[in-house]
Design a protein around this motif. Structure first.
Motif, mmCIF file in Angstrom:
data_model
loop_
_atom_site.group_PDB
_atom_site.id
_atom_site.type_symbol
_atom_site.label_atom_id
_atom_site.label_comp_id
_atom_site.label_asym_id
_atom_site.label_seq_id
_atom_site.Cartn_x
_atom_site.Cartn_y
_atom_site.Cartn_z
ATOM 1 N N LEU A 67 0.842 -1.190 0.000
ATOM 2 C CA LEU A 67 0.000 0.000 0.000
ATOM 3 C C LEU A 67 0.881 1.245 0.000
ATOM 4 O O LEU A 67 2.046 1.194 0.385
ATOM 5 N N ARG A 68 0.297 2.353 -0.416
ATOM 6 C CA ARG A 68 0.977 3.649 -0.405
ATOM 7 C C ARG A 68 0.185 4.562 0.529
ATOM 8 O O ARG A 68 -0.971 4.879 0.273
ATOM 9 N N PHE A 69 0.817 4.969 1.626
ATOM 10 C CA PHE A 69 0.204 5.841 2.620
ATOM 11 C C PHE A 69 0.632 7.273 2.298
ATOM 12 O O PHE A 69 1.827 7.576 2.315
ATOM 13 N N GLU A 70 -0.314 8.147 1.965
ATOM 14 C CA GLU A 70 -0.020 9.534 1.610
ATOM 15 C C GLU A 70 -0.063 10.398 2.863
ATOM 16 O O GLU A 70 -1.005 10.299 3.659
ATOM 17 N N ILE A 71 0.944 11.262 3.013
ATOM 18 C CA ILE A 71 1.054 12.112 4.196
ATOM 19 C C ILE A 71 1.028 13.575 3.769
ATOM 20 O O ILE A 71 1.797 13.986 2.907
ATOM 21 N N VAL A 72 0.129 14.363 4.368
ATOM 22 C CA VAL A 72 0.006 15.790 4.078
ATOM 23 C C VAL A 72 -0.062 16.533 5.411
ATOM 24 O O VAL A 72 -0.925 16.242 6.241
ATOM 25 N N HIS A 73 0.852 17.480 5.609
ATOM 26 C CA HIS A 73 0.874 18.309 6.821
ATOM 27 C C HIS A 73 0.811 17.466 8.094
ATOM 28 O O HIS A 73 0.033 17.745 9.014
ATOM 29 N N GLY A 74 1.602 16.393 8.129
ATOM 30 C CA GLY A 74 1.690 15.581 9.335
ATOM 31 C C GLY A 74 0.533 14.640 9.592
ATOM 32 O O GLY A 74 0.395 14.134 10.701
#
Length: 96
Positions: A59-66
């Motif tokens: 899987l690809r876990f996307e991280i935005v602003h923590g």
């Protein structure tokens, strides 16, 4: 008494992600906090170093602003990742 409509809608009923999550949690007994902690454990280390995505468990876990904002299937195969890393290392060493 619930009001009824004499002309029922022909549009299909939409079920939100929130409703699905609550059904899994309350209707099927899924412990959402354990899932949240598992995702955090996967992503916390790379996020601390500024990662914007983490690839794990196919899987690809996307991280935005923590915050982990979405999870998607990882389309890149592990062998391709290894090959790409090796290629980049060779290119860096060639430039040095």
């Amino acid at each position: 008494m619930t009001p009824t409509n004499a002309n029922p809608s022909k549009d299909p009923l939409r079920v939100t992600d929130h409703a699905v999550l609550r059904y899994l949690e309350r209707g099927m007994g899924l412990n959402v906090e354990i899932v949240r902690e598992h995702i955090a454990a996967i992503c916390a280390g790379p996020a601390a170093f500024g990662a914007v995505c983490v690839r794990s468990e196919s899987l690809r876990f996307e991280i935005v602003h923590g915050a982990v904002t979405t999870v998607a299937p990882d389309q890149q195969l592990p062998s391709n990742i290894s090959r790409a890393r090796a290629r980049r290392k060779i290119e860096r060493e060639a430039r040095a």
